[in-house]
Design a protein around this motif. Structure first.
Motif, PDB file in Angstrom:
ATOM      1  N   LYS A  14       1.475  -1.068  -0.065  1.00 32.40           N
ATOM      2  CA  LYS A  14      -0.068   0.129   0.068  1.00 32.40           C
ATOM      3  C   LYS A  14       0.845   1.159   0.033  1.00 32.40           C
ATOM      4  O   LYS A  14       0.598   1.411  -0.708  1.00 32.40           O
ATOM      5  CB  LYS A  14      -1.201   0.104   1.301  1.00 32.40           C
ATOM      6  N   ASN A  15       2.125   1.069   1.204  1.00 32.17           N
ATOM      7  CA  ASN A  15       2.756   2.369   0.977  1.00 32.17           C
ATOM      8  C   ASN A  15       4.041   2.361   2.271  1.00 32.17           C
ATOM      9  O   ASN A  15       3.702   1.458   2.657  1.00 32.17           O
ATOM     10  CB  ASN A  15       2.067   3.591   1.771  1.00 32.17           C
ATOM     11  N   GLU A  16       4.467   3.563   2.089  1.00 31.42           N
ATOM     12  CA  GLU A  16       5.796   2.843   2.885  1.00 31.42           C
ATOM     13  C   GLU A  16       5.823   1.317   3.281  1.00 31.42           C
ATOM     14  O   GLU A  16       6.413   0.919   2.159  1.00 31.42           O
ATOM     15  CB  GLU A  16       5.556   3.621   4.386  1.00 31.42           C
ATOM     16  N   ARG A  17       5.936   0.885   4.506  1.00 34.81           N
ATOM     17  CA  ARG A  17       6.282  -0.405   4.841  1.00 34.81           C
ATOM     18  C   ARG A  17       5.457  -1.515   4.684  1.00 34.81           C
ATOM     19  O   ARG A  17       4.951  -2.058   5.529  1.00 34.81           O
ATOM     20  CB  ARG A  17       7.819  -0.142   6.230  1.00 34.81           C
ATOM     21  N   LYS A  18       4.621  -0.976   4.269  1.00 33.79           N
ATOM     22  CA  LYS A  18       2.823  -1.399   4.605  1.00 33.79           C
ATOM     23  C   LYS A  18       2.320  -1.895   4.055  1.00 33.79           C
ATOM     24  O   LYS A  18       2.236  -1.727   2.383  1.00 33.79           O
ATOM     25  CB  LYS A  18       2.024  -0.172   5.412  1.00 33.79           C
ATOM     26  N   GLY A  19       1.347  -3.623   4.167  1.00 30.27           N
ATOM     27  CA  GLY A  19       1.217  -3.792   2.989  1.00 30.27           C
ATOM     28  C   GLY A  19      -0.662  -4.390   4.032  1.00 30.27           C
ATOM     29  O   GLY A  19      -0.693  -4.431   4.666  1.00 30.27           O
ATOM     30  N   GLU A  20      -1.654  -5.394   2.567  1.00 32.13           N
ATOM     31  CA  GLU A  20      -2.793  -5.779   2.813  1.00 32.13           C
ATOM     32  C   GLU A  20      -2.659  -6.792   2.559  1.00 32.13           C
ATOM     33  O   GLU A  20      -2.054  -7.621   1.603  1.00 32.13           O
ATOM     34  CB  GLU A  20      -4.282  -4.814   2.452  1.00 32.13           C
ATOM     35  N   LEU A  21      -2.962  -8.022   3.788  1.00 25.34           N
ATOM     36  CA  LEU A  21      -3.331  -9.546   3.149  1.00 25.34           C
ATOM     37  C   LEU A  21      -5.028  -9.384   3.263  1.00 25.34           C
ATOM     38  O   LEU A  21      -5.777  -8.963   3.360  1.00 25.34           O
ATOM     39  CB  LEU A  21      -2.960 -10.123   4.254  1.00 25.34           C
ATOM     40  N   THR A  22      -4.817 -10.847   1.626  1.00 23.80           N
ATOM     41  CA  THR A  22      -6.389 -11.161   1.334  1.00 23.80           C
ATOM     42  C   THR A  22      -6.353 -12.340   1.305  1.00 23.80           C
ATOM     43  O   THR A  22      -4.871 -12.417   1.003  1.00 23.80           O
ATOM     44  CB  THR A  22      -7.297 -10.244   0.663  1.00 23.80           C
ATOM     45  N   PRO A  36       7.761  -2.225  13.958  1.00 20.63           N
ATOM     46  CA  PRO A  36       9.160  -0.924  15.243  1.00 20.63           C
ATOM     47  C   PRO A  36      10.597  -0.838  14.965  1.00 20.63           C
ATOM     48  O   PRO A  36      11.276  -0.511  15.376  1.00 20.63           O
ATOM     49  CB  PRO A  36       7.765   0.037  15.788  1.00 20.63           C
ATOM     50  N   ASP A  37      10.899  -2.599  15.487  1.00 18.76           N
ATOM     51  CA  ASP A  37      12.444  -2.470  15.887  1.00 18.76           C
ATOM     52  C   ASP A  37      12.923  -2.652  15.219  1.00 18.76           C
ATOM     53  O   ASP A  37      13.781  -2.471  15.250  1.00 18.76           O
ATOM     54  CB  ASP A  37      12.142  -3.911  16.492  1.00 18.76           C
ATOM     55  N   PHE A  38      12.194  -2.436  13.876  1.00 19.14           N
ATOM     56  CA  PHE A  38      13.698  -2.457  12.885  1.00 19.14           C
ATOM     57  C   PHE A  38      13.066  -1.239  12.257  1.00 19.14           C
ATOM     58  O   PHE A  38      12.505  -0.552  12.249  1.00 19.14           O
ATOM     59  CB  PHE A  38      12.619  -3.018  11.735  1.00 19.14           C
ATOM     60  N   PRO A  39      14.045  -0.809  11.162  1.00 16.81           N
ATOM     61  CA  PRO A  39      14.144   0.445  10.316  1.00 16.81           C
ATOM     62  C   PRO A  39      12.870   0.423   9.708  1.00 16.81           C
ATOM     63  O   PRO A  39      12.121  -0.468   8.620  1.00 16.81           O
ATOM     64  CB  PRO A  39      15.999   0.886   9.221  1.00 16.81           C
ATOM     65  N   LYS A  40      12.712   1.726   9.882  1.00 18.41           N
ATOM     66  CA  LYS A  40      10.884   2.060   9.171  1.00 18.41           C
ATOM     67  C   LYS A  40       9.655   1.413   9.433  1.00 18.41           C
ATOM     68  O   LYS A  40       8.951   1.722   8.466  1.00 18.41           O
ATOM     69  CB  LYS A  40      11.630   2.567   7.610  1.00 18.41           C
ATOM     70  N   GLY A  41       9.618   0.921  10.900  1.00 15.56           N
ATOM     71  CA  GLY A  41       8.575   0.305  10.992  1.00 15.56           C
ATOM     72  C   GLY A  41       7.841   0.829  11.252  1.00 15.56           C
ATOM     73  O   GLY A  41       7.922   1.666  11.640  1.00 15.56           O
ATOM     74  N   MET A  42       6.525   0.453  11.625  1.00 12.14           N
ATOM     75  CA  MET A  42       5.605   0.809  11.878  1.00 12.14           C
ATOM     76  C   MET A  42       4.782   0.800  13.222  1.00 12.14           C
ATOM     77  O   MET A  42       4.187  -0.451  13.318  1.00 12.14           O
ATOM     78  CB  MET A  42       4.224   0.879  10.640  1.00 12.14           C
ATOM     79  N   PRO A  43       3.727   1.503  14.187  1.00 15.18           N
ATOM     80  CA  PRO A  43       4.125   0.522  15.389  1.00 15.18           C
ATOM     81  C   PRO A  43       2.306   0.627  15.200  1.00 15.18           C
ATOM     82  O   PRO A  43       2.000   1.063  14.819  1.00 15.18           O
ATOM     83  CB  PRO A  43       4.122   1.813  16.619  1.00 15.18           C
ATOM     84  N   GLY A  44       1.952   0.006  15.717  1.00 12.78           N
ATOM     85  CA  GLY A  44       0.537  -0.716  15.795  1.00 12.78           C
ATOM     86  C   GLY A  44       0.086  -1.198  14.468  1.00 12.78           C
ATOM     87  O   GLY A  44      -1.568  -1.838  14.178  1.00 12.78           O
ATOM     88  N   VAL A  45       0.041  -2.008  14.167  1.00  5.60           N
ATOM     89  CA  VAL A  45       0.274  -2.664  12.555  1.00  5.60           C
ATOM     90  C   VAL A  45       0.647  -4.495  12.587  1.00  5.60           C
ATOM     91  O   VAL A  45       2.125  -4.501  13.004  1.00  5.60           O
ATOM     92  CB  VAL A  45       0.900  -2.510  11.148  1.00  5.60           C
TER      93      VAL A  45
END
Length: 141
Positions: A14-22, A36-45
């Motif tokens: 989808k964007n940045e370091r995020k996607g969607e599973l279906t 979030p422990d890794f570079p550019k990781g995203m909290p709350g996902v």
């Protein structure tokens, strides 16, 4: 029922370091990202690491439910906390161990030893635990 099964999961970035599973057979979409422990990781996902540990945890539950039914085990509730450790081994990150902490409440006429045996049998027969190289262990209170 066949001994061979297949499961389809699709991923769309989808964007940045995020996607969607279906999945074509499921109604829900799961957002997944670098933790979030890794570079550019995203909290709350949800991350792949969370999903792997969730797969082991939910497999223990579904295997327990089947074995408990076949063993005629009476119980009132099942819950389980799972903790996974990610470590660098030979220069590569991997989930090295997963500890499952199941809690089963059961009527007074049900033997604790029988509950424990069913839980141990469930872990030994869990398809997901048997499919990964991480060490999976049960801890009882």
């Amino acid at each position: 029922m066949s001994d061979d099964h297949k499961y389809e999961v699709n991923l769309q970035w989808k964007n940045e370091r995020k996607g969607e599973l279906t999945s074509p057979l499921l109604n829900q979409t799961i957002e997944v990202a670098t933790p979030p422990d890794f570079p550019k990781g995203m909290p709350g996902v949800w991350s792949p690491e969370h999903l792997l540990i969730a797969a082991v945890n939910s497999c223990l539950m579904t295997t327990f439910l089947a074995i408990a039914e076949n063993s005629k085990l009476d119980y009132d509730s099942f819950e389980c906390n799972a903790i996974g450790w990610v470590e660098k081994v030979d220069g590569k990150f991997q989930v090295t161990k997963i500890v499952l902490k199941p809690k089963v409440t059961f009527p007074s006429h049900t033997s604790y030893d029988k509950v424990k045996r069913v839980l141990e049998m469930s872990e030994k027969n869990c398809l997901i635990s048997n499919s990964i190289k991480s060490t999976v262990t049960l801890e009882f209170d």
